[in-house]
Design a protein around this motif. Structure first.
Motif, mmCIF file in Angstrom:
data_model
loop_
_atom_site.group_PDB
_atom_site.id
_atom_site.type_symbol
_atom_site.label_atom_id
_atom_site.label_comp_id
_atom_site.label_asym_id
_atom_site.label_seq_id
_atom_site.Cartn_x
_atom_site.Cartn_y
_atom_site.Cartn_z
ATOM 1 N N UNK A 3 1.887 -9.526 1.964
ATOM 2 C CA UNK A 3 1.426 -8.146 1.816
ATOM 3 C C UNK A 3 1.937 -7.263 2.933
ATOM 4 N N UNK A 4 1.981 -7.797 4.155
ATOM 5 C CA UNK A 4 2.502 -7.025 5.281
ATOM 6 C C UNK A 4 3.978 -6.687 5.061
ATOM 7 N N UNK A 5 4.733 -7.655 4.585
ATOM 8 C CA UNK A 5 6.156 -7.431 4.332
ATOM 9 C C UNK A 5 6.333 -6.393 3.227
ATOM 10 N N UNK A 6 5.539 -6.479 2.170
ATOM 11 C CA UNK A 6 5.622 -5.493 1.089
ATOM 12 C C UNK A 6 5.258 -4.099 1.588
ATOM 13 N N UNK A 7 4.212 -4.015 2.432
ATOM 14 C CA UNK A 7 3.829 -2.728 3.018
ATOM 15 C C UNK A 7 4.971 -2.156 3.852
ATOM 16 N N UNK A 8 5.601 -3.007 4.604
ATOM 17 C CA UNK A 8 6.731 -2.618 5.445
ATOM 18 C C UNK A 8 7.885 -2.089 4.586
ATOM 19 N N UNK A 9 8.192 -2.816 3.524
ATOM 20 C CA UNK A 9 9.277 -2.414 2.623
ATOM 21 C C UNK A 9 8.939 -1.109 1.899
ATOM 22 N N UNK A 17 13.953 1.264 -3.461
ATOM 23 C CA UNK A 17 15.370 1.059 -3.770
ATOM 24 C C UNK A 17 15.564 -0.180 -4.646
ATOM 25 N N UNK A 18 14.870 -1.261 -4.312
ATOM 26 C CA UNK A 18 14.989 -2.503 -5.088
ATOM 27 C C UNK A 18 14.486 -2.288 -6.517
ATOM 28 N N UNK A 19 13.367 -1.620 -6.657
ATOM 29 C CA UNK A 19 12.795 -1.370 -7.982
ATOM 30 C C UNK A 19 13.712 -0.452 -8.791
ATOM 31 N N UNK A 20 14.229 0.596 -8.171
ATOM 32 C CA UNK A 20 15.124 1.525 -8.856
ATOM 33 C C UNK A 20 16.381 0.819 -9.322
#
Length: 186
Positions: A3-9, A17-20
């Protein structure tokens, strides 16, 4: 930790950018016509596009295209390979079989001279069956096919398809089948 990494991203924009990129690469974009598709700005290499017609919606030219990076070997013919607004990309027709002439820009509307478009499809589609859906296909000169086995094509016309000499027609025959050998003329 995940979760911390996702928050950071999410905070630094990497996640967006990854989702797009994923959505652009794994989505079939839909357009009314090829002209509309050509103007699209959201394509990336690997995208797909669907058109509802070639010149207009429901004109019989609806098709699926693979968007990819243009190469030096590509010949943009505006039939099988379409130039896009982004000049680094092309839309490559994913053909149906038999090949449908309306998916490659032939109108069959009884008004437009379809000679060059029909001849181009014949010349660039050896050993293929080329299908003419319902319509009147006007030509201004003889359409020729080869008698050579490696270049032969098969022309298939629907019950209500007509290839017709237009008012400016020059030539002796509308079709010269096997014109590089013994021709059968119509």
């Amino acid at each position: 930790e995940v979760n911390n990494k996702l928050d950071e991203m999410a905070d630094d924009g990497t996640l967006q950018e990854i989702i797009t990129e994923y959505i652009q690469a794994n989505t079939a974009w839909c357009f009314d016509t090829v002209a509309d598709m050509k103007l699209a700005t959201n394509f990336i290499n690997g995208s797909y596009a669907q058109t509802l017609g070639f010149h207009s919606v429901n004109d019989g030219g609806n098709a699926l295209y693979r968007i990819r990076t243009i190469t030096n070997a590509d010949v943009v013919d505006e039939a099988k390979i379409i130039a896009l607004d982004d000049d680094t990309l092309i839309a490559e027709l994913i053909p149906t079989y038999p090949l449908n002439v309306k998916q490659m820009g032939v109108t069959g509307d009884g008004i437009t001279d379809d000679t060059l478009a029909i001849q181009h499809i014949i010349d660039t589609s050896p050993r293929s069956t080329i299908f003419f859906p319902d319509g009147t296909y006007l030509v201004s000169s003889t359409i020729t096919t080869s008698a050579t086995d490696s270049e032969k094509v098969f022309l298939e016309l629907s019950e209500n398809a007509v290839i017709k000499a237009g008012s400016t027609f020059t030539g002796d025959f509308v079709l010269a089948i096997g014109s590089t050998g013994t021709a059968t003329n119509y």
